[in-house]
Design a protein around this motif. Structure first.
Motif, PDB file in Angstrom:
ATOM      1  N   LEU A  75      50.244  44.798  33.659  1.00 16.07           N
ATOM      2  CA  LEU A  75      50.340  43.541  33.796  1.00 16.07           C
ATOM      3  C   LEU A  75      50.522  42.690  32.574  1.00 16.07           C
ATOM      4  N   THR A  76      49.965  43.143  31.474  1.00 16.83           N
ATOM      5  CA  THR A  76      49.885  42.692  30.054  1.00 16.83           C
ATOM      6  C   THR A  76      51.056  43.065  29.306  1.00 16.83           C
ATOM      7  N   PRO A  77      51.509  42.187  28.368  1.00 17.69           N
ATOM      8  CA  PRO A  77      52.572  42.526  27.403  1.00 17.69           C
ATOM      9  C   PRO A  77      52.542  43.838  26.695  1.00 17.69           C
ATOM     10  N   ASP A  78      51.238  44.086  26.564  1.00 20.72           N
ATOM     11  CA  ASP A  78      51.060  45.685  26.015  1.00 20.72           C
ATOM     12  C   ASP A  78      50.862  46.603  27.023  1.00 20.72           C
ATOM     13  N   LEU A  79      51.307  46.451  28.258  1.00 23.39           N
ATOM     14  CA  LEU A  79      51.403  47.325  29.366  1.00 23.39           C
ATOM     15  C   LEU A  79      49.889  47.992  29.824  1.00 23.39           C
ATOM     16  N   ARG A  80      49.169  47.063  29.610  1.00 24.68           N
ATOM     17  CA  ARG A  80      47.567  47.769  29.989  1.00 24.68           C
ATOM     18  C   ARG A  80      47.677  47.846  31.336  1.00 24.68           C
ATOM     19  N   SER A  81      46.824  48.758  31.991  1.00 22.96           N
ATOM     20  CA  SER A  81      46.500  48.654  33.562  1.00 22.96           C
ATOM     21  C   SER A  81      46.271  47.485  33.989  1.00 22.96           C
ATOM     22  N   SER A  82      46.806  47.149  35.198  1.00 21.69           N
ATOM     23  CA  SER A  82      46.730  45.702  35.748  1.00 21.69           C
ATOM     24  C   SER A  82      45.076  45.775  36.292  1.00 21.69           C
ATOM     25  N   GLU A  83      44.825  47.036  36.768  1.00 21.53           N
ATOM     26  CA  GLU A  83      43.232  47.121  37.144  1.00 21.53           C
ATOM     27  C   GLU A  83      42.216  46.683  36.263  1.00 21.53           C
ATOM     28  N   GLU A  84      42.646  47.066  35.070  1.00 17.11           N
ATOM     29  CA  GLU A  84      41.558  47.027  34.050  1.00 17.11           C
ATOM     30  C   GLU A  84      41.785  45.635  33.612  1.00 17.11           C
ATOM     31  N   ALA A  85      42.861  44.949  33.582  1.00 20.21           N
ATOM     32  CA  ALA A  85      43.055  43.553  33.032  1.00 20.21           C
ATOM     33  C   ALA A  85      42.550  42.568  33.936  1.00 20.21           C
ATOM     34  N   ILE A  86      42.663  42.897  35.347  1.00 18.78           N
ATOM     35  CA  ILE A  86      42.236  42.083  36.346  1.00 18.78           C
ATOM     36  C   ILE A  86      40.557  42.227  36.362  1.00 18.78           C
ATOM     37  N   ALA A  87      40.176  43.305  36.220  1.00 16.26           N
ATOM     38  CA  ALA A  87      38.833  43.360  36.277  1.00 16.26           C
ATOM     39  C   ALA A  87      37.952  42.599  35.223  1.00 16.26           C
ATOM     40  N   GLU A  88      38.713  42.697  34.014  1.00 12.37           N
ATOM     41  CA  GLU A  88      38.464  41.811  32.878  1.00 12.37           C
ATOM     42  C   GLU A  88      38.235  40.380  33.182  1.00 12.37           C
ATOM     43  N   MET A  89      39.362  39.835  33.809  1.00 12.11           N
ATOM     44  CA  MET A  89      39.344  38.472  34.210  1.00 12.11           C
ATOM     45  C   MET A  89      38.236  38.066  35.204  1.00 12.11           C
ATOM     46  N   VAL A  90      38.038  38.893  36.017  1.00 17.76           N
ATOM     47  CA  VAL A  90      37.165  38.821  37.271  1.00 17.76           C
ATOM     48  C   VAL A  90      35.811  38.688  36.662  1.00 17.76           C
ATOM     49  N   ALA A  91      35.500  39.592  35.863  1.00 17.95           N
ATOM     50  CA  ALA A  91      34.218  39.602  35.021  1.00 17.95           C
ATOM     51  C   ALA A  91      34.081  38.287  34.194  1.00 17.95           C
ATOM     52  N   GLY A  92      35.034  37.782  33.716  1.00 17.22           N
ATOM     53  CA  GLY A  92      34.859  36.475  33.277  1.00 17.22           C
ATOM     54  C   GLY A  92      34.207  35.224  34.093  1.00 17.22           C
ATOM     55  N   VAL A  93      34.436  35.486  35.317  1.00 17.43           N
ATOM     56  CA  VAL A  93      33.918  34.264  36.318  1.00 17.43           C
ATOM     57  C   VAL A  93      32.678  34.812  37.044  1.00 17.43           C
ATOM     58  N   THR A  94      32.848  35.873  37.494  1.00 22.31           N
ATOM     59  CA  THR A  94      31.705  36.293  38.380  1.00 22.31           C
ATOM     60  C   THR A  94      30.168  36.257  37.520  1.00 22.31           C
ATOM     61  N   GLY A  95      30.362  36.566  36.339  1.00 20.81           N
ATOM     62  CA  GLY A  95      28.990  36.506  35.468  1.00 20.81           C
ATOM     63  C   GLY A  95      28.854  35.067  35.084  1.00 20.81           C
TER      64      GLY A  95
END
Length: 119
Positions: free
Chosen positions: A50-70
């Motif tokens: 997903l990201t410009p550095d080709l990080r796993s989309s699952e990892e990137a989305i999980a990080e974004m979700v954690a930023g709102v769920t908590g």
């Protein structure tokens, strides 16, 4: 009466980042997503990267979700569809259906981040 709450429509990357940024500024944020989970198109289409550095989309989305769920300033409404709105700047009444029940959400601002389709 004006509301300090802000509604974000769409739980994909843009909506998640908008909700987190608003909440981090101290505003109450309501995040509405029509699906039963957050993540948007990258999650639904199971992107490999997903990201410009080709990080796993699952990892990137999980990080974004954690930023709102908590975050205590974010209320998440899944399986919810916006069906109408009325009002003006600072005082909107947004109608949404959640689990088959219609409810009215009073907010001061609305951010529409409803995603995209590939072409």
């Amino acid at each position: 009466m004006a509301s300090e709450k802000i509604l974000v429509i769409g739980g994909g990357p843009t909506g998640l980042e908008a909700a987190k940024g608003i909440a981090d500024l101290g505003y109450k944020t309501i995040l509405v997503e029509k699906r039963d989970r957050l993540g948007g198109t990258p999650d639904a289409a199971q992107y490999a990267a997903l990201t410009p550095d080709l990080r796993s989309s699952e990892e990137a989305i999980a990080e974004m979700v954690a930023g709102v769920t908590g975050n205590p300033n974010v209320e998440i409404m899944l399986n919810t569809t916006v069906v109408g709105s009325e009002g003006s700047v600072g005082d909107f009444k947004v109608k949404a259906t959640e689990g088959g029940k219609e409810k009215t959400i009073d907010v001061g601002s609305v951010i529409i981040a409803t995603g995209f389709q590939h072409f």
